[in-house]
Write a protein that holds these residues in place. Structure first.
Motif, PDB file in Angstrom:
ATOM      1  N   GLU A   3     -53.881   8.521  34.092  1.00 25.07           N
ATOM      2  CA  GLU A   3     -53.387   7.497  34.996  1.00 25.07           C
ATOM      3  C   GLU A   3     -53.165   6.205  34.219  1.00 25.07           C
ATOM      4  N   TYR A   6     -50.755   0.061  35.903  1.00 26.06           N
ATOM      5  CA  TYR A   6     -49.555  -0.755  35.770  1.00 26.06           C
ATOM      6  C   TYR A   6     -49.865  -2.247  35.832  1.00 26.06           C
ATOM      7  N   THR A  55     -42.194   0.383  39.137  1.00 28.66           N
ATOM      8  CA  THR A  55     -43.082   0.744  40.237  1.00 28.66           C
ATOM      9  C   THR A  55     -43.545  -0.476  41.013  1.00 28.66           C
ATOM     10  N   SER A  61     -42.702   1.653  46.368  1.00 23.88           N
ATOM     11  CA  SER A  61     -43.348   2.299  45.221  1.00 23.88           C
ATOM     12  C   SER A  61     -44.720   1.693  44.958  1.00 23.88           C
ATOM     13  N   ARG A  62     -44.801   0.389  45.058  1.00 25.30           N
ATOM     14  CA  ARG A  62     -46.068  -0.303  44.827  1.00 25.30           C
ATOM     15  C   ARG A  62     -47.100   0.100  45.879  1.00 25.30           C
ATOM     16  N   TYR A  65     -48.277   3.562  45.011  1.00 28.30           N
ATOM     17  CA  TYR A  65     -49.068   3.482  43.779  1.00 28.30           C
ATOM     18  C   TYR A  65     -50.466   2.964  44.098  1.00 28.30           C
ATOM     19  N   ASP A  66     -50.537   1.915  44.905  1.00 30.62           N
ATOM     20  CA  ASP A  66     -51.831   1.343  45.268  1.00 30.62           C
ATOM     21  C   ASP A  66     -52.697   2.336  46.036  1.00 30.62           C
ATOM     22  N   ASP A  68     -52.530   5.671  45.817  1.00 23.89           N
ATOM     23  CA  ASP A  68     -52.892   6.768  44.919  1.00 23.89           C
ATOM     24  C   ASP A  68     -53.872   6.374  43.817  1.00 23.89           C
ATOM     25  N   TYR A  69     -53.767   5.183  43.298  1.00 29.98           N
ATOM     26  CA  TYR A  69     -54.519   4.824  42.101  1.00 29.98           C
ATOM     27  C   TYR A  69     -55.521   3.713  42.268  1.00 29.98           C
TER      28      TYR A  69
END
Length: 70
Positions: A3, A6, A55, A61-62, A65-66, A68-69
């Motif tokens: 991972e 970003y 991303t 996308s952000r 992403y937030d 998921d990660y």
């Protein structure tokens, strides 16, 4: 697959506003663009910066992403 953080790549806080993310991207792009930076890892670093910006600069996308990660 490892991972990638970003936010760390762009050197911004996870709470950063879009303007801060854009400014960080521009600053890092000037510093690491292979046309100006002749270090062996400049291409890879620029690819990571572009990926992170793509991303985080897109609201949807952000968001994912937030989730998921983060």
């Amino acid at each position: 697959m490892e991972e990638k953080d970003y936010y760390e790549i762009l050197q911004v806080s996870p709470n950063a506003e879009q303007e801060v993310i854009e400014a960080a991207y521009k600053r890092l792009a000037r510093k690491y663009h292979p046309d100006y930076n002749k270090s062996p890892d400049a291409v890879q670093r620029m690819q990571e910066i572009n990926e992170a910006y793509a991303t985080l600069s897109n609201t949807n996308s952000r968001y994912f992403y937030d989730i998921d990660y983060r």
